[in-house]
Each structure stands twice: as C-alpha cells, then as structure tokens.
Design a protein around this motif. Sequence first.
Motif, PDB file in Angstrom:
ATOM      1  N   GLU A 130      51.423 -39.672  58.187  1.00 52.73           N
ATOM      2  CA  GLU A 130      52.569 -39.661  57.278  1.00 52.73           C
ATOM      3  C   GLU A 130      52.657 -38.352  56.507  1.00 52.73           C
ATOM      4  OE1 GLU A 130      54.398 -42.141  53.464  1.00 52.73           O
ATOM      5  OE2 GLU A 130      52.562 -42.825  54.454  1.00 52.73           O
ATOM      6  N   LEU A 131      51.496 -37.801  56.101  1.00 55.16           N
ATOM      7  CA  LEU A 131      51.486 -36.552  55.350  1.00 55.16           C
ATOM      8  C   LEU A 131      52.032 -35.403  56.191  1.00 55.16           C
ATOM      9  CD1 LEU A 131      47.991 -36.814  53.626  1.00 55.16           C
ATOM     10  CD2 LEU A 131      50.234 -37.424  52.683  1.00 55.16           C
ATOM     11  N   ILE A 132      51.631 -35.352  57.444  1.00 57.64           N
ATOM     12  CA  ILE A 132      52.098 -34.286  58.337  1.00 57.64           C
ATOM     13  C   ILE A 132      53.592 -34.423  58.573  1.00 57.64           C
ATOM     14  CG2 ILE A 132      51.903 -33.389  60.694  1.00 57.64           C
ATOM     15  CD1 ILE A 132      48.896 -34.354  60.446  1.00 57.64           C
ATOM     16  N   HIS A 133      54.037 -35.639  58.746  1.00 57.23           N
ATOM     17  CA  HIS A 133      55.468 -35.874  58.948  1.00 57.23           C
ATOM     18  C   HIS A 133      56.265 -35.473  57.708  1.00 57.23           C
ATOM     19  CE1 HIS A 133      55.284 -38.833  62.590  1.00 57.23           C
ATOM     20  NE2 HIS A 133      54.662 -37.688  62.795  1.00 57.23           N
ATOM     21  N   LYS A 134      55.700 -35.646  56.530  1.00 59.76           N
ATOM     22  CA  LYS A 134      56.388 -35.222  55.311  1.00 59.76           C
ATOM     23  C   LYS A 134      56.666 -33.716  55.333  1.00 59.76           C
ATOM     24  CE  LYS A 134      54.907 -38.758  51.975  1.00 59.76           C
ATOM     25  NZ  LYS A 134      54.153 -38.999  50.713  1.00 59.76           N
ATOM     26  N   VAL A 135      55.694 -32.940  55.811  1.00 59.83           N
ATOM     27  CA  VAL A 135      55.890 -31.491  55.899  1.00 59.83           C
ATOM     28  C   VAL A 135      56.972 -31.164  56.915  1.00 59.83           C
ATOM     29  CG1 VAL A 135      54.799 -29.299  56.529  1.00 59.83           C
ATOM     30  CG2 VAL A 135      53.535 -30.976  55.172  1.00 59.83           C
ATOM     31  N   LEU A 136      56.961 -31.849  58.051  1.00 62.23           N
ATOM     32  CA  LEU A 136      57.966 -31.594  59.086  1.00 62.23           C
ATOM     33  C   LEU A 136      59.362 -31.962  58.590  1.00 62.23           C
ATOM     34  CD1 LEU A 136      56.044 -32.838  62.263  1.00 62.23           C
ATOM     35  CD2 LEU A 136      56.315 -30.491  61.433  1.00 62.23           C
ATOM     36  N   TYR A 137      59.474 -33.070  57.876  1.00 57.36           N
ATOM     37  CA  TYR A 137      60.761 -33.450  57.292  1.00 57.36           C
ATOM     38  C   TYR A 137      61.210 -32.416  56.263  1.00 57.36           C
ATOM     39  CZ  TYR A 137      61.165 -38.179  59.279  1.00 57.36           C
ATOM     40  OH  TYR A 137      61.318 -39.244  60.133  1.00 57.36           O
ATOM     41  N   ALA A 138      60.263 -31.939  55.452  1.00 57.12           N
ATOM     42  CA  ALA A 138      60.603 -30.962  54.409  1.00 57.12           C
ATOM     43  C   ALA A 138      61.087 -29.654  55.025  1.00 57.12           C
ATOM     44  CB  ALA A 138      59.390 -30.712  53.512  1.00 57.12           C
ATOM     45  N   ARG A 139      60.455 -29.221  56.089  1.00 56.94           N
ATOM     46  CA  ARG A 139      60.891 -27.985  56.738  1.00 56.94           C
ATOM     47  C   ARG A 139      62.263 -28.175  57.382  1.00 56.94           C
ATOM     48  NH1 ARG A 139      57.936 -23.675  57.011  1.00 56.94           N
ATOM     49  NH2 ARG A 139      59.005 -22.920  58.878  1.00 56.94           N
ATOM     50  N   TYR A 140      62.512 -29.338  57.926  1.00 52.62           N
ATOM     51  CA  TYR A 140      63.849 -29.613  58.466  1.00 52.62           C
ATOM     52  C   TYR A 140      64.883 -29.531  57.344  1.00 52.62           C
ATOM     53  CZ  TYR A 140      67.909 -32.254  59.982  1.00 52.62           C
ATOM     54  OH  TYR A 140      69.204 -32.634  60.251  1.00 52.62           O
ATOM     55  N   GLY A 141      64.572 -30.158  56.206  1.00 54.39           N
ATOM     56  CA  GLY A 141      65.496 -30.144  55.078  1.00 54.39           C
ATOM     57  C   GLY A 141      65.759 -28.743  54.561  1.00 54.39           C
ATOM     58  N   ALA A 142      64.733 -27.870  54.653  1.00 50.69           N
ATOM     59  CA  ALA A 142      64.877 -26.492  54.180  1.00 50.69           C
ATOM     60  C   ALA A 142      65.463 -25.569  55.242  1.00 50.69           C
ATOM     61  CB  ALA A 142      63.506 -25.956  53.739  1.00 50.69           C
ATOM     62  N   GLY A 143      65.708 -26.097  56.429  1.00 53.67           N
ATOM     63  CA  GLY A 143      66.263 -25.278  57.509  1.00 53.67           C
ATOM     64  C   GLY A 143      65.275 -24.263  58.041  1.00 53.67           C
ATOM     65  N   LYS A 144      63.984 -24.616  58.070  1.00 52.74           N
ATOM     66  CA  LYS A 144      62.953 -23.695  58.529  1.00 52.74           C
ATOM     67  C   LYS A 144      62.404 -24.148  59.885  1.00 52.74           C
ATOM     68  CE  LYS A 144      62.961 -21.029  54.875  1.00 52.74           C
ATOM     69  NZ  LYS A 144      61.793 -20.960  53.987  1.00 52.74           N
ATOM     70  N   PRO A 145      62.196 -23.227  60.812  1.00 49.24           N
ATOM     71  CA  PRO A 145      61.703 -23.587  62.144  1.00 49.24           C
ATOM     72  C   PRO A 145      60.203 -23.863  62.164  1.00 49.24           C
ATOM     73  CG  PRO A 145      62.014 -21.224  62.010  1.00 49.24           C
ATOM     74  CD  PRO A 145      62.528 -21.788  60.714  1.00 49.24           C
ATOM     75  N   THR A 146      59.803 -24.700  63.106  1.00 48.84           N
ATOM     76  CA  THR A 146      58.404 -25.076  63.275  1.00 48.84           C
ATOM     77  C   THR A 146      58.024 -24.982  64.747  1.00 48.84           C
ATOM     78  OG1 THR A 146      58.521 -26.630  61.404  1.00 48.84           O
ATOM     79  CG2 THR A 146      56.692 -26.915  62.954  1.00 48.84           C
ATOM     80  N   MET A 147      56.830 -24.462  64.999  1.00 47.67           N
ATOM     81  CA  MET A 147      56.245 -24.477  66.342  1.00 47.67           C
ATOM     82  C   MET A 147      55.162 -25.545  66.326  1.00 47.67           C
ATOM     83  SD  MET A 147      54.172 -21.487  68.451  1.00 47.67           S
ATOM     84  CE  MET A 147      55.589 -20.621  69.113  1.00 47.67           C
ATOM     85  N   LEU A 148      55.355 -26.577  67.108  1.00 45.82           N
ATOM     86  CA  LEU A 148      54.448 -27.721  67.127  1.00 45.82           C
ATOM     87  C   LEU A 148      53.684 -27.725  68.448  1.00 45.82           C
ATOM     88  CD1 LEU A 148      53.674 -30.267  65.473  1.00 45.82           C
ATOM     89  CD2 LEU A 148      55.402 -31.508  66.772  1.00 45.82           C
ATOM     90  N   ILE A 149      52.345 -27.760  68.361  1.00 40.39           N
ATOM     91  CA  ILE A 149      51.496 -27.645  69.546  1.00 40.39           C
ATOM     92  C   ILE A 149      50.612 -28.879  69.637  1.00 40.39           C
ATOM     93  CG2 ILE A 149      49.772 -26.225  70.721  1.00 40.39           C
ATOM     94  CD1 ILE A 149      50.747 -23.910  68.918  1.00 40.39           C
ATOM     95  N   SER A 150      50.541 -29.471  70.830  1.00 39.89           N
ATOM     96  CA  SER A 150      49.805 -30.723  70.963  1.00 39.89           C
ATOM     97  C   SER A 150      49.204 -30.866  72.358  1.00 39.89           C
ATOM     98  CB  SER A 150      50.737 -31.905  70.680  1.00 39.89           C
ATOM     99  OG  SER A 150      50.065 -33.138  70.849  1.00 39.89           O
TER     100      SER A 150
END
Length: 252
Positions: A191-211
């Motif tokens: 949930e904590l990690i998802h909060k960061v991803l949601y926050a970056r979406y809200g701020a219009g910032k791109p993310t590179m997600l590696i799994s």
Amino acid sequence: MNAISLINHGFQQVEAYCATHRVAKVQSGPYQICPKCAVNDVETTNQDRQAEVDRMVRDKHFSGAMLPARHANSGFRNYMLDSNNLGQANARSQCVNYTKSIATGVKSNLIMVGSTGVGKTHLACATARTLLNKGLYVRYITSEELAQRIMNAWDKDSKGQSEESVIHDFTQYNLLILDEYGLHDREKRLELIHKVLYARYGAGKPTMLISNFTLAELQKDLGDRLWSRFQHDGLMVVECNWADQRVGGRHV
C-alpha cells in the motif's frame, strides 16, 4: 561602455604595446597591462568558475540519484548485446527512445519486466545517467527501500518527517526509477508503494517501474485503478525474455 573601455577609463596609457593585440598598455599601479589581455583573463576566470559550478551541480544530481555502485558507469553503449538475441537490442532501443522522450518533457511511464540477471537495472541506470547528464533530477530506489523510508517516518525520532512528506519528496523527481517491484513485504508495504505511484500520477511525473513479475502478474498486482493511471500519459512496456546473463561470467 564595453569591458575594454571600462578598463581604459581612468587609467593612463603608456608607450608600451601588447605584442599580441597591438594596442597600448595602461598603467595599473606598478603594472602595465593590456586591456584586451585583462578582459580575456576575466572571461577565462568566469568560464572556469561556471565550469566548476556546473560540475558541482552535476555531482550533486548524481549523488542524489543514489544509483547502485555497481552501475555507476552503466550506459547504453556498454550494455553488452548477444548478437543472437534480438530482444536485448530491442530492449536497449526502447529504453534509449524513452530516455529521449523524457528529456524533451514527455511524461509517459515505462514498465520493464523479466527474470533476474537480464540487464534491467543496467538499462535503468543508463537511462538515469543520461538524464542526469542533461540536468534532470532522477532517483533510483528499490521498492523495499522505498517502503522502509516511509515506515521510518512513523518513528518518533524521524526528525520531523511524516509519511506525507516522504511521499511528497518522491514526487519531486523528474523521473523515479522503482526497481525490484514485488520483492517487498506483501502485506505491510504494498500500500505504501502504491501511495507513491498514485502521488506521482497526481503530480504528472513519470515513473520507470522494474519487476521480476511477468507483465500479467504485474498488472494484477498493481490493480485496475493504478494500471489504468499508468497508461494515462502513455506507457512503454519492455519485456526481457531471455536467460540470466550473469551465469558464466556474462555481464549486464
């Protein structure tokens, strides 16, 4: 009044001439100086100072990115390709194109999936180093480390940081590279990690997600709402479907 005029103004010209510029020198205290030489010296000093400032800013950017020491010099050029593996060449090409788009201000996301040892982190750090050299702010972190950073804010000795402030800090980077998604504790930290991803979406910032997940597993883990948001501004998917390149001394 230009720089040479400023130097000449208030100084008495002398009979000596500058052999380089063929202009009269001026008396400055006990010294006879050429106005043009003086201007060049000032400009050179200013250029040197600016170069030093630029170097310090660049070093600060790189230091703040927290790239793994092993990948301090990882770039697109030294990403080793197997001539029989077209997938590697395609993955590098996709990451190069993504890096170029981020550098021009595009806000799209990138997901890179594949098993361990296929070079995902190398390509991510190559992306980071390229963007850092262009003056952008990039942050590399694993999902486990990110969750722990947030949880540390819950301690009474967290020096005034709150969960909200840590999440806010991670929305400020031009690009966040979140590595090893899925290797964190599943119950407490997802949930904590998802909060960061949601926050970056809200701020219009791109993310590179590696799994290490498959694409289907990753989509399920993110959930429909977050998966939808990841695609909103454009999504590039890089699938690294080849064998572990570390085995046998091969490098990634």
